[in-house]
Design a protein around this motif. Structure first.
Motif, PDB file in Angstrom:
ATOM      1  N   ILE A  15      30.383  46.718  28.658  1.00 48.53           N
ATOM      2  CA  ILE A  15      30.702  45.468  29.355  1.00 48.53           C
ATOM      3  C   ILE A  15      32.082  44.957  28.942  1.00 48.53           C
ATOM      4  CG2 ILE A  15      30.032  43.059  29.677  1.00 48.53           C
ATOM      5  CD1 ILE A  15      28.315  45.156  31.195  1.00 48.53           C
ATOM      6  N   GLN A  16      32.385  45.029  27.643  1.00 50.53           N
ATOM      7  CA  GLN A  16      33.714  44.606  27.193  1.00 50.53           C
ATOM      8  C   GLN A  16      34.803  45.504  27.774  1.00 50.53           C
ATOM      9  OE1 GLN A  16      34.823  41.924  25.445  1.00 50.53           O
ATOM     10  NE2 GLN A  16      32.720  41.204  25.727  1.00 50.53           N
ATOM     11  N   TYR A  17      34.505  46.776  27.875  1.00 49.48           N
ATOM     12  CA  TYR A  17      35.457  47.715  28.474  1.00 49.48           C
ATOM     13  C   TYR A  17      35.721  47.348  29.938  1.00 49.48           C
ATOM     14  CZ  TYR A  17      37.325  52.094  30.346  1.00 49.48           C
ATOM     15  OH  TYR A  17      38.106  53.031  30.970  1.00 49.48           O
ATOM     16  N   LEU A  18      34.658  47.034  30.690  1.00 50.99           N
ATOM     17  CA  LEU A  18      34.819  46.683  32.107  1.00 50.99           C
ATOM     18  C   LEU A  18      35.604  45.387  32.267  1.00 50.99           C
ATOM     19  CD1 LEU A  18      31.249  47.539  33.483  1.00 50.99           C
ATOM     20  CD2 LEU A  18      33.353  48.865  33.749  1.00 50.99           C
ATOM     21  N   ILE A  19      35.366  44.429  31.397  1.00 49.39           N
ATOM     22  CA  ILE A  19      36.113  43.168  31.466  1.00 49.39           C
ATOM     23  C   ILE A  19      37.611  43.419  31.343  1.00 49.39           C
ATOM     24  CG2 ILE A  19      36.574  41.028  30.178  1.00 49.39           C
ATOM     25  CD1 ILE A  19      33.550  40.937  29.545  1.00 49.39           C
ATOM     26  N   ASN A  20      37.968  44.450  30.618  1.00 48.86           N
ATOM     27  CA  ASN A  20      39.388  44.750  30.397  1.00 48.86           C
ATOM     28  C   ASN A  20      39.981  45.746  31.390  1.00 48.86           C
ATOM     29  OD1 ASN A  20      40.503  43.513  27.665  1.00 48.86           O
ATOM     30  ND2 ASN A  20      38.330  43.956  27.391  1.00 48.86           N
ATOM     31  N   GLY A  49      39.252  30.539  40.268  1.00 49.71           N
ATOM     32  CA  GLY A  49      40.033  31.633  39.707  1.00 49.71           C
ATOM     33  C   GLY A  49      39.138  32.769  39.238  1.00 49.71           C
ATOM     34  N   SER A  50      39.753  33.804  38.719  1.00 51.04           N
ATOM     35  CA  SER A  50      38.990  34.948  38.208  1.00 51.04           C
ATOM     36  C   SER A  50      38.344  34.591  36.878  1.00 51.04           C
ATOM     37  CB  SER A  50      39.908  36.158  38.043  1.00 51.04           C
ATOM     38  OG  SER A  50      40.751  35.980  36.919  1.00 51.04           O
ATOM     39  N   ARG A  51      37.427  35.462  36.426  1.00 49.63           N
ATOM     40  CA  ARG A  51      36.740  35.202  35.177  1.00 49.63           C
ATOM     41  C   ARG A  51      37.678  35.267  33.976  1.00 49.63           C
ATOM     42  NH1 ARG A  51      31.300  36.307  34.791  1.00 49.63           N
ATOM     43  NH2 ARG A  51      31.518  35.626  32.619  1.00 49.63           N
ATOM     44  N   LEU A  52      38.798  35.964  34.100  1.00 46.99           N
ATOM     45  CA  LEU A  52      39.741  36.042  32.990  1.00 46.99           C
ATOM     46  C   LEU A  52      40.648  34.823  32.924  1.00 46.99           C
ATOM     47  CD1 LEU A  52      40.770  39.800  32.937  1.00 46.99           C
ATOM     48  CD2 LEU A  52      38.922  38.632  31.723  1.00 46.99           C
ATOM     49  N   LEU A  53      40.562  33.970  33.976  1.00 47.14           N
ATOM     50  CA  LEU A  53      41.378  32.755  33.999  1.00 47.14           C
ATOM     51  C   LEU A  53      40.460  31.539  34.067  1.00 47.14           C
ATOM     52  CD1 LEU A  53      44.200  34.069  36.365  1.00 47.14           C
ATOM     53  CD2 LEU A  53      44.257  33.868  33.866  1.00 47.14           C
ATOM     54  N   SER A 100      23.816  43.455  27.127  1.00 47.37           N
ATOM     55  CA  SER A 100      24.842  42.647  27.773  1.00 47.37           C
ATOM     56  C   SER A 100      24.810  42.859  29.283  1.00 47.37           C
ATOM     57  CB  SER A 100      26.226  43.017  27.216  1.00 47.37           C
ATOM     58  OG  SER A 100      27.200  42.101  27.631  1.00 47.37           O
ATOM     59  N   ALA A 101      25.494  41.965  30.008  1.00 45.83           N
ATOM     60  CA  ALA A 101      25.523  42.066  31.472  1.00 45.83           C
ATOM     61  C   ALA A 101      26.793  41.420  32.000  1.00 45.83           C
ATOM     62  CB  ALA A 101      24.298  41.402  32.085  1.00 45.83           C
ATOM     63  N   LEU A 102      27.205  41.833  33.192  1.00 46.98           N
ATOM     64  CA  LEU A 102      28.441  41.331  33.800  1.00 46.98           C
ATOM     65  C   LEU A 102      28.205  41.048  35.276  1.00 46.98           C
ATOM     66  CD1 LEU A 102      31.513  40.804  33.222  1.00 46.98           C
ATOM     67  CD2 LEU A 102      31.924  43.110  34.132  1.00 46.98           C
ATOM     68  N   LEU A 103      28.457  39.807  35.688  1.00 46.44           N
ATOM     69  CA  LEU A 103      28.309  39.425  37.089  1.00 46.44           C
ATOM     70  C   LEU A 103      29.469  39.954  37.928  1.00 46.44           C
ATOM     71  CD1 LEU A 103      27.146  35.728  36.638  1.00 46.44           C
ATOM     72  CD2 LEU A 103      25.892  37.469  37.937  1.00 46.44           C
ATOM     73  N   CYS A 104      29.150  40.405  39.125  1.00 52.96           N
ATOM     74  CA  CYS A 104      30.158  40.859  40.088  1.00 52.96           C
ATOM     75  C   CYS A 104      29.898  40.187  41.434  1.00 52.96           C
ATOM     76  CB  CYS A 104      30.108  42.379  40.244  1.00 52.96           C
ATOM     77  SG  CYS A 104      30.456  43.291  38.729  1.00 52.96           S
ATOM     78  N   ASN A 105      30.890  40.227  42.299  1.00 53.41           N
ATOM     79  CA  ASN A 105      30.788  39.494  43.561  1.00 53.41           C
ATOM     80  C   ASN A 105      29.891  40.152  44.589  1.00 53.41           C
ATOM     81  OD1 ASN A 105      32.544  37.807  42.304  1.00 53.41           O
ATOM     82  ND2 ASN A 105      34.080  37.783  43.926  1.00 53.41           N
ATOM     83  N   PRO A 146      38.314  45.464  40.234  1.00 55.66           N
ATOM     84  CA  PRO A 146      37.652  44.520  41.152  1.00 55.66           C
ATOM     85  C   PRO A 146      37.161  43.255  40.454  1.00 55.66           C
ATOM     86  CG  PRO A 146      36.906  46.763  41.573  1.00 55.66           C
ATOM     87  CD  PRO A 146      37.703  46.812  40.305  1.00 55.66           C
ATOM     88  N   PHE A 147      36.789  43.364  39.190  1.00 57.04           N
ATOM     89  CA  PHE A 147      36.368  42.197  38.420  1.00 57.04           C
ATOM     90  C   PHE A 147      37.575  41.366  37.995  1.00 57.04           C
ATOM     91  CE2 PHE A 147      35.768  40.276  34.223  1.00 57.04           C
ATOM     92  CZ  PHE A 147      34.678  39.448  34.469  1.00 57.04           C
ATOM     93  N   ILE A 148      38.594  42.038  37.498  1.00 55.92           N
ATOM     94  CA  ILE A 148      39.765  41.338  36.947  1.00 55.92           C
ATOM     95  C   ILE A 148      40.500  40.535  38.020  1.00 55.92           C
ATOM     96  CG2 ILE A 148      42.045  41.678  35.899  1.00 55.92           C
ATOM     97  CD1 ILE A 148      40.843  44.172  34.511  1.00 55.92           C
ATOM     98  N   TYR A 149      40.625  41.092  39.206  1.00 57.55           N
ATOM     99  CA  TYR A 149      41.485  40.499  40.232  1.00 57.55           C
ATOM    100  C   TYR A 149      40.724  39.772  41.338  1.00 57.55           C
ATOM    101  CZ  TYR A 149      45.035  43.261  37.891  1.00 57.55           C
ATOM    102  OH  TYR A 149      45.875  43.799  36.943  1.00 57.55           O
ATOM    103  N   SER A 150      39.428  39.491  41.132  1.00 61.42           N
ATOM    104  CA  SER A 150      38.642  38.754  42.131  1.00 61.42           C
ATOM    105  C   SER A 150      38.317  37.353  41.624  1.00 61.42           C
ATOM    106  CB  SER A 150      37.326  39.476  42.437  1.00 61.42           C
ATOM    107  OG  SER A 150      37.550  40.666  43.136  1.00 61.42           O
ATOM    108  N   THR A 151      38.365  36.392  42.530  1.00 56.00           N
ATOM    109  CA  THR A 151      37.889  35.056  42.192  1.00 56.00           C
ATOM    110  C   THR A 151      36.397  35.129  41.888  1.00 56.00           C
ATOM    111  OG1 THR A 151      39.550  34.014  43.611  1.00 56.00           O
ATOM    112  CG2 THR A 151      37.604  32.700  43.067  1.00 56.00           C
ATOM    113  N   ALA A 152      35.975  34.441  40.861  1.00 48.87           N
ATOM    114  CA  ALA A 152      34.579  34.505  40.428  1.00 48.87           C
ATOM    115  C   ALA A 152      33.648  33.860  41.450  1.00 48.87           C
ATOM    116  CB  ALA A 152      34.428  33.806  39.073  1.00 48.87           C
TER     117      ALA A 152
END
Length: 562
Positions: free
Chosen positions: A388-393, A139-143, A165-170, A397-403
């Protein structure tokens, strides 16, 4: 029936579009079938005679990490040199001068074993909780995809890149879409280098800014700090005027650049760009796709052209060589840098790290892509906790992609260990830049000799080597048709795996052969590549540019001379 007709109509329109590209030489294809005659058949056919491919055994090089084999039905001469004999035999392996695998990690068995061992430890670990993901993220990172492993790696990479901070993307493309579709906001303005990657441009098109303002996105001349300052001043003055007269909120200015440009191979003057941003209260986003793993604090000297490395500037603290003071003040002057931190001495973490700019107050974010020197897949955005917190929300592409799955995450972790902590990573970088020096020295000398031989001629060979200190070397070969012929000849005659970069990917007249140097290439391969480029260019210049000969005539004459 009507639906069928509509379908045919749509496909016909699509085919017409493809046909139009085909006639202009701009059609891209990854399919094995083609309407055009393969260059290999042109090379081997000349009436009823067969001309064998020119492939010296010395071009083959080692067979461990540098080659891939293919088998095909190949036409050969018989002993009498007159009749066609068809045999099934393996083609000679292609020599990699095209991939982004700068350090050779994607083809390294040692690296594969390291990843396999890491994955076995992960799956066999007694601390592995029941029901933990072994293969997919689910699932995505939010799930369900937000497990301990990606969070751990994000913390590690944030420390490595000296960011909070850092955020992984596909992928790197996804990372740039995340950033630029979430930024800019209303009333913000974007200034981007005219050669930035398509992912940055598409991110802006997806963005949240006011698209009714046609001037909210502007480009500045590639790596031209003066043009950038002129536009920054223009927007800054205009913004102040609007705030006073119209009583609107003042927007932000975002500057988009790459550290190393993928088509030209040149380095952005990051220090001056960031200092300008600080002066005009702008924010900079740097795409480090081609800088990660290639540059770092231990090889800052390699940021300058090899032919200009005789005059050096030394760091006052470490006495390590920096850059040519006379020619590269626009890139760095470490002694005058007001924002140095000296927190990181890690090698291979990118151009920002090499120039000690990771903590610059005007650096909003950096994107580090893993599909190039790291030899795996994915990317990370390094920035502040707030962004990073802003992007998570807000980053769709981050919210709706499987991690990313566990194996990919462990591959990233292993790649960083090799690139940064192992001596192997430093050895591979040293090898790459040794080959850069060899290639540029040989190529510049060969072009100078060719120019001397052509003095007084009415027609001149217009090959040109671009000024690039990086492993990305580009030789301008104007015209799509001529560029394709050069590439095909190098591939078929020399087994060199290179590709033509054609318009509209690059501007018309700036078509090129892009050559990428790797740690798995050899000095002999580089020397043979340069030699064959010069020989082919002479034939292209003489037999096509001046006499209008067709492909078969060109190959016949060229092969006969060889």
């Amino acid at each position: 029936m009507q639906l069928h007709n509509n379908k045919n109509s749509l496909l016909s329109r699509l085919q017409s579009t493809l046909d139009e590209r085909s006639t202009t030489g701009t059609l891209r294809s990854i399919l094995s079938e083609s309407k055009e005659q393969p260059f290999s058949s042109i090379l081997t056919k000349c009436g009823e005679k067969i001309i064998p491919p020119y492939r010296s055994s010395s071009l083959q090089g080692p067979k461990d990490e540098n080659h891939h084999n293919d088998e095909s039905s190949t036409l050969l001469r018989d002993q009498n040199n007159s009749q066609i004999k068809q045999e099934h035999q393996p083609l000679l392996p292609m020599i990699d001068f095209s991939s982004n695998d700068y350090l050779g990690l994607a083809r390294s068995r040692t690296q594969l074993e390291k990843v396999d061992q890491s994955f076995r430890l992960y799956t066999d670990s007694s601390s592995l909780e029941n029901g933990m993901h072994l293969l997919g993220a689910t699932g995505s990172r939010l799930l369900s995809g937000n497990t301990k492993l990606p969070r751990k790696i994000e913390k590690e990479l944030a420390i490595i890149h000296n960011r909070p901070s850092a955020l992984l993307c596909n992928s790197g493309y996804d990372a740039n879409l995340c950033l630029l579709s979430s930024l800019p906001l209303s009333n913000d303005i974007v200034l981007m280098d005219e050669l930035v990657h398509n992912s940055l441009i598409m991110g802006i098109r997806m963005g949240r800014a006011n698209h009714t303002n046609e001037n909210y996105v502007k480009t500045f001349i590639h790596n031209n700090v003066k043009d950038l300052e002129m536009k920054l001043k223009e927007y800054h003055d205009k913004s102040l005027k609007e705030v006073k007269e119209v009583n609107i909120s003042e927007g932000e200015i975002l500057i988009l650049v790459e550290s190393v440009y993928s088509m030209d191979g040149d380095i952005a003057p990051l220090k001056e760009i960031l200092n300008l941003a600080h002066k005009y209260k702008a924010h900079v986003i740097v795409d480090e796709a081609h800088g990660l793993g290639v540059y770092g604090r231990t090889n800052i000297r390699d940021l300058m052209l090899p032919e200009e490395q005789t005059q050096q500037v030394y760091c006052s603290e470490t006495q390590t060589p920096l850059l040519n003071k006379n020619n590269y003040d626009n890139i760095v002057n470490h002694q005058l840098h007001p924002f140095t931190t000296n927190k990181s001495t890690l090698p291979g973490t990118g151009v920002l790290a090499a120039l000690d700019l990771e903590s610059h107050p005007s650096l909003l974010a950096s994107v580090h892509t893993f599909g190039k020197a790291a030899g795996c897949h994915g990317a990370i955005i390094a920035s502040s906790n707030t962004l990073i917190q802003y992007l998570i929300n807000y980053a769709r592409p981050f919210i709706y992609s499987t991690a990313l799955p566990p194996h990919s995450l462990l591959s990233i972790q292993c790649s960083y260990h090799t690139m940064i902590h192992d001596q192997e990573g430093e050895d591979r970088r040293t090898k790459v830049f040794c080959l850069v020096r060899i290639f540029r020295t040989l190529m510049i000398h060969a072009l100078q000799q060719q120019q001397k031989q052509q003095q007084g001629n009415s027609t001149r060979n217009d090959l040109q080597l671009l000024q690039s200190p990086s492993p990305i070397q580009a030789i301008l070969c104007p015209g799509n048709h001529r560029c394709i012929q050069m590439s095909n000849a190098l591939r078929t005659i020399g087994s060199f795996d290179v590709f033509p970069i054609r318009s509209p990917t690059v501007p018309k007249g700036l078509e090129r052969i892009r050559i990428i140097l790797h740690s798995h290439n050899t000095e002999e391969q580089v020397a043979n590549l340069v030699s064959l480029i010069i020989q082919i260019s002479k034939m292209l210049h003489t037999d096509i540019s001046t006499t209008g000969s067709n492909d078969v005539d060109y190959v016949t004459k060229f092969s006969a001379k060889l």
